[in-house]
Scaffold this motif. Structure first.
Motif, mmCIF file in Angstrom:
data_model
loop_
_atom_site.group_PDB
_atom_site.id
_atom_site.type_symbol
_atom_site.label_atom_id
_atom_site.label_comp_id
_atom_site.label_asym_id
_atom_site.label_seq_id
_atom_site.Cartn_x
_atom_site.Cartn_y
_atom_site.Cartn_z
ATOM 1 N N GLY A 151 0.817 -1.190 0.030
ATOM 2 C CA GLY A 151 -0.012 -0.127 -0.029
ATOM 3 C C GLY A 151 0.747 1.248 0.024
ATOM 4 O O GLY A 151 0.303 2.207 -0.209
ATOM 5 N N GLU A 152 2.205 1.132 0.249
ATOM 6 C CA GLU A 152 3.181 2.230 0.281
ATOM 7 C C GLU A 152 3.953 2.281 -0.705
ATOM 8 O O GLU A 152 4.786 3.281 -0.887
ATOM 9 C CB GLU A 152 3.795 2.311 1.561
ATOM 10 C CG GLU A 152 2.913 2.752 2.713
ATOM 11 C CD GLU A 152 3.612 2.931 4.165
ATOM 12 O OE1 GLU A 152 4.742 3.171 4.157
ATOM 13 O OE2 GLU A 152 2.688 3.048 5.234
ATOM 14 N N ARG A 153 3.978 1.241 -1.644
ATOM 15 C CA ARG A 153 4.982 1.315 -2.806
ATOM 16 C C ARG A 153 5.055 2.275 -3.520
ATOM 17 O O ARG A 153 6.115 2.837 -3.900
ATOM 18 C CB ARG A 153 4.516 0.014 -3.579
ATOM 19 C CG ARG A 153 5.191 -0.233 -5.010
ATOM 20 C CD ARG A 153 7.023 -0.475 -4.605
ATOM 21 N NE ARG A 153 7.279 -1.349 -3.626
ATOM 22 C CZ ARG A 153 7.251 -2.665 -3.907
ATOM 23 N NH1 ARG A 153 6.788 -3.211 -5.064
ATOM 24 N NH2 ARG A 153 7.490 -3.441 -3.030
ATOM 25 N N LEU A 154 3.987 3.177 -3.982
ATOM 26 C CA LEU A 154 4.045 4.281 -4.867
ATOM 27 C C LEU A 154 4.560 5.304 -4.236
ATOM 28 O O LEU A 154 5.340 6.025 -4.780
ATOM 29 C CB LEU A 154 2.527 4.522 -5.194
ATOM 30 C CG LEU A 154 2.442 5.860 -6.256
ATOM 31 C CD1 LEU A 154 3.543 5.362 -7.644
ATOM 32 C CD2 LEU A 154 1.094 6.049 -6.840
ATOM 33 N N THR A 198 -8.772 -0.033 -11.810
ATOM 34 C CA THR A 198 -8.901 -1.322 -11.824
ATOM 35 C C THR A 198 -7.505 -2.219 -11.246
ATOM 36 O O THR A 198 -7.658 -3.344 -11.303
ATOM 37 C CB THR A 198 -9.126 -1.658 -13.266
ATOM 38 O OG1 THR A 198 -7.678 -1.298 -13.908
ATOM 39 C CG2 THR A 198 -10.348 -1.230 -13.820
ATOM 40 N N ASN A 199 -6.676 -1.252 -10.629
ATOM 41 C CA ASN A 199 -5.282 -1.932 -10.174
ATOM 42 C C ASN A 199 -5.305 -1.406 -8.699
ATOM 43 O O ASN A 199 -4.102 -1.469 -8.265
ATOM 44 C CB ASN A 199 -4.330 -1.601 -10.880
ATOM 45 C CG ASN A 199 -4.407 -2.408 -12.225
ATOM 46 O OD1 ASN A 199 -3.946 -3.726 -12.280
ATOM 47 N ND2 ASN A 199 -4.951 -1.680 -13.362
ATOM 48 N N LEU A 200 -6.300 -1.077 -7.867
ATOM 49 C CA LEU A 200 -6.004 -0.584 -6.580
ATOM 50 C C LEU A 200 -5.719 -1.568 -5.857
ATOM 51 O O LEU A 200 -4.980 -1.340 -4.809
ATOM 52 C CB LEU A 200 -7.399 -0.153 -5.961
ATOM 53 C CG LEU A 200 -8.142 1.160 -6.669
ATOM 54 C CD1 LEU A 200 -9.562 1.485 -6.220
ATOM 55 C CD2 LEU A 200 -7.195 2.339 -6.563
ATOM 56 N N ALA A 201 -5.737 -2.987 -5.855
ATOM 57 C CA ALA A 201 -5.159 -3.656 -5.119
ATOM 58 C C ALA A 201 -3.675 -4.233 -5.199
ATOM 59 O O ALA A 201 -3.183 -5.067 -4.659
ATOM 60 C CB ALA A 201 -5.933 -5.159 -5.049
ATOM 61 N N GLU A 202 -3.034 -3.673 -6.320
ATOM 62 C CA GLU A 202 -1.754 -3.878 -6.748
ATOM 63 C C GLU A 202 -0.570 -2.988 -6.195
ATOM 64 O O GLU A 202 -1.053 -1.609 -6.035
ATOM 65 C CB GLU A 202 -1.805 -3.966 -8.359
ATOM 66 C CG GLU A 202 -2.577 -4.965 -9.017
ATOM 67 C CD GLU A 202 -2.181 -6.305 -8.418
ATOM 68 O OE1 GLU A 202 -1.288 -6.790 -8.318
ATOM 69 O OE2 GLU A 202 -3.452 -6.992 -8.369
ATOM 70 N N LEU A 237 -4.113 6.962 -2.916
ATOM 71 C CA LEU A 237 -4.319 6.461 -1.489
ATOM 72 C C LEU A 237 -5.855 7.188 -1.424
ATOM 73 O O LEU A 237 -6.711 6.246 -0.728
ATOM 74 C CB LEU A 237 -3.647 7.363 -0.376
ATOM 75 C CG LEU A 237 -3.772 7.335 1.014
ATOM 76 C CD1 LEU A 237 -4.031 5.652 1.482
ATOM 77 C CD2 LEU A 237 -3.084 8.032 2.016
ATOM 78 N N ALA A 238 -6.219 8.375 -2.012
ATOM 79 C CA ALA A 238 -7.543 8.902 -2.004
ATOM 80 C C ALA A 238 -8.577 7.815 -2.610
ATOM 81 O O ALA A 238 -9.750 7.695 -2.071
ATOM 82 C CB ALA A 238 -7.780 10.101 -2.586
ATOM 83 N N ASN A 272 -4.568 1.220 10.413
ATOM 84 C CA ASN A 272 -3.893 2.392 10.852
ATOM 85 C C ASN A 272 -3.998 3.606 9.595
ATOM 86 O O ASN A 272 -4.060 4.699 9.993
ATOM 87 C CB ASN A 272 -2.375 1.979 11.057
ATOM 88 C CG ASN A 272 -2.235 1.127 12.303
ATOM 89 O OD1 ASN A 272 -3.183 1.204 13.245
ATOM 90 N ND2 ASN A 272 -1.436 0.479 12.220
ATOM 91 N N THR A 273 -3.932 3.021 8.426
ATOM 92 C CA THR A 273 -4.032 4.046 7.197
ATOM 93 C C THR A 273 -5.398 4.780 7.252
ATOM 94 O O THR A 273 -5.390 5.975 6.949
ATOM 95 C CB THR A 273 -3.482 3.571 5.861
ATOM 96 O OG1 THR A 273 -2.196 2.883 6.284
ATOM 97 C CG2 THR A 273 -3.577 4.570 4.696
#
Length: 291
Positions: A151-154, A198-202, A237-238, A272-273
Motif C-alpha cells: 500500500g506504500e509502494r507508490l 482497476t488496479n487498486l489492489a496492486e 491513497l484517496a 492504521n492508514t
C-alpha cells in the motif's frame, strides 16, 4: 536487479560481522533500498555493477575513505558511488546509513527520458560527503515508510525516483530542476484513471505509471500533479480509501479481505492508514453506518 545477490555493495556489508541490516526491499523500477547499522568496520568496494546513493542517517563522524583520511563523515552527508568505482572505507564508532542501489538500466533510462541524453555519454561522477539538505530530507522520509507494504509502494518508489532524479539533475547543473508547464492530455488522464481504478489492489510504482504515458518519472509526477491537484501517491491513497469506505458501507467482508482489495498487505496496516485518513477505524466507520 531483482536479487540482492547481484548487489555487490549490499553483499559486502551483509558479509561483515560488524554491519547489521535493519531492512531492505526492492522499490520497483530497478531501485533497491537498504538501511544499515555498522561500527568499527572496514569496507572495500571493487567495481560494483550498480550505482549507490547513500545518506548518513546518524553517526559517521569518524568514518573516512582511506585515500582521504582528512575528510570525515557526519549525519546527513550524501555519497554518490557510481558503478565501476573503487573505494576503501574505515568505520570508527557507530554509523547508521541508508543506501539506494540503482541498476545501470534504470540510470540509462533516466538519461534518455529525463535528460534526453545518450547514456553512453553520461558518466555518473563520484562524490563523497556532500551537503545536500533536500536529499537528506528525502532519505529521512523514506526510512520512516514501510518498504515492504504494498500500500506504500507508490510513495516509496516516488521518493526513490526523486532521489535519483535530483542526483542526475544536480550533476548536469540543473539544481533547481527542469521548468515544466502544463498537465497530461485528457485521453491520457482517462487512461490513467481507468488503470488505477482497476488496479487498486496492486503495488503500483511510479515508473509503471510513467511508462503508460511515455514520460520520465520526473516529468510524469509533475504533470500528474498539475492535472489532478495531488501527487500520484496521494491520489492513489484517496482512491483506495474511497473503495474501502464503499466496501465497509455495503458489504460484510472481513477487514483483512478489504485490506487486500485496497492494496494493503495486512488488516492492521489498513486500519492504521484508514484511521489517519478518515479519523476513525474501519470498525467504527462500519458501525456508524449500521446504526
Amino acid at each position: 536487479m531483482s536479487s540482492l545477490d547481484q548487489i555487490q555493495v549490499f553483499q559486502s556489508l551483509n558479509s561483515s560481522p560488524h554491519a547489521q541490516l535493519e531492512q531492505s526491499a526492492s522499490l520497483g523500477d530497478g531501485v533497491v533500498a537498504a538501511l544499515w547499522n555498522n561500527r568499527h568496520d572496514a569496507q572495500d568496494y571493487h567495481g560494483p555493477s550498480h550505482h549507490t546513493l547513500s545518506c548518513y542517517i546518524g553517526g559517521g563522524t569518524e568514518t573516512y575513505r582511506r585515500d582521504r583520511p582528512d575528510l570525515k563523515g557526519a549525519p546527513d552527508k550524501i555519497c554518490v558511488l557510481p558503478a565501476g568505482h573503487q573505494s576503501s572505507w574505515v568505520v570508527n564508532g557507530d554509523i547508521r546509513l541508508a543506501h539506494l542501489y540503482i541498476s545501470p538500466e534504470q540510470f540509462a533510462l533516466n538519461c534518455l527520458t529525463l535528460l534526453d541524453r545518450e547514456p553512453r555519454e553520461m558518466v555518473l561522477q563520484e562524490n563523497t560527503f556532500i551537503d545536500d539538505p533536500q536529499q537528506a530530507q528525502r532519505f529521512h522520509r523514506l526510512i520512516r515508510l514501510n518498504w515492504n507494504e504494498p500500500g506504500e509502494r507508490l510513495q516509496t518508489s516516488t521518493l526513490a525516483h526523486e532521489l535519483l532524479d535530483h542526483m542526475m539533475l544536480n550533476q548536469v547543473g540543473l539544481r533547481d530542476g527542469l521548468r515544466l508547464k502544463g498537465g497530461l492530455a485528457p485521453h491520457v488522464r482517462r487512461r490513467l484513471v481507468e488503470f488505477i481504478e482497476t488496479n487498486l489492489a496492486e503495488p503500483l510504482s511510479l515508473g509503471q505509471l510513467a511508462a503508460m504515458c511515455a514520460l520520465s518519472e520526473y516529468h510524469f509526477a509533475r504533470m500528474f500533479r498539475e492535472s489532478f491537484g495531488f501527487p500520484p501517491h496521494q491520489y492513489l491513497l484517496a482512491r483506495r480509501m474511497n473503495r474501502a469506505r464503499q466496501l465497509l458501507r455495503t458489504t460484510r467482508l472481513p477487514f483483512g479481505d478489504i485490506a487486500l482489495d485496497c492494496g494493503f498487505a495486512s488488516a492492521s496496516h489498513f486500519s492504521n492508514t484508514f484511521k489517519q485518513a478518515m479519523g476513525a477505524t474501519p470498525r467504527a466507520y462500519r458501525l456508524a453506518f449500521q446504526s
